[in-house]
Design a protein around this motif. Structure first.
Motif, short mmCIF file in Angstrom:
data_model
loop_
_atom_site.label_atom_id
_atom_site.label_comp_id
_atom_site.label_asym_id
_atom_site.label_seq_id
_atom_site.Cartn_x
_atom_site.Cartn_y
_atom_site.Cartn_z
N VAL A 35 0.53 8.97 -5.49
CA VAL A 35 -0.03 7.68 -4.44
C VAL A 35 0.15 6.86 -6.29
N TRP A 39 2.33 3.26 -4.98
CA TRP A 39 1.65 1.76 -4.36
C TRP A 39 1.32 0.70 -4.99
N ARG A 40 2.15 0.04 -3.90
CA ARG A 40 2.25 -1.21 -4.42
C ARG A 40 2.83 -1.75 -5.19
N ARG A 161 4.37 2.65 -14.38
CA ARG A 161 4.65 1.91 -12.90
C ARG A 161 5.82 0.81 -14.40
#
Length: 170
Positions: A35, A39-40, A161
């Motif tokens: 998550v 997430w985004r 990320r």
């Protein structure tokens, strides 16, 4: 031999409550990590280095793979490995994700900020599971705590990320 008997008995029947709780604890941390990493994922524009990696992956996909004859003839400019770019793994992995995303009908023919970062986020999530295999050395609580700290570490979440070579090296 006592060891072989313990190992043999461990695989017979349903898992014990202790094994189930350990598995649930580790899967919970891995889910938390996923998550935090996914997430985004595509909301922030690509950083300069990320854009270079995404571009060379795209060049690898569309020139070298889809137009390999023209690439071999030298009629078009194709991806070639450069040591300045920290290794070819990320380009091949990202190009593969682009191809799969394109087949699945993702926006922008599978090439976007989200798909460029999928490999890093996936490997960053998988990294959280590694302490599970050290639980004999760290203890179950120590391995779970290590996995949890890896899952929530701001630096590791950031680099998980970010489509650069730092996470692949980790």
């Amino acid at each position: 031999d006592e060891f072989n008997e313990d190992v043999a008995n461990e695989h017979i029947g349903p898992p014990s409550r202790k094994h189930l709780l350990t598995a649930i604890a580790f899967w919970g941390v891995i889910l938390l990590a996923a998550v935090l990493r996914f997430w985004r994922l595509g909301d922030k524009p690509l950083h300069h280095d990320e854009s270079m990696h995404a571009y060379y992956s795209l060049q690898l996909l569309y020139n070298n793979i889809e137009n390999w004859k023209a690439c071999a003839n030298g009629t078009i400019s194709c991806y070639t490995y450069s040591p300045v770019l920290h290794g070819p793994f990320q380009f091949h992995a990202i190009a593969f994700v682009y191809l799969i995303a394109h087949w699945l009908g993702a926006p922008d023919h599978g090439v976007n900020d989200f798909t460029a970062r999928i490999v890093a986020a996936t490997l960053g999530t998988a990294m959280v599971a590694l302490p599970y295999f050290l639980r004999d050395y760290l203890g179950k609580l120590g391995a779970w705590l290590a996995a949890f700290l890896i899952a929530i570490s701001p630096s590791l979440v950031y680099f998980s990320r970010f489509t650069r070579e730092a996470l692949y090296m980790a």
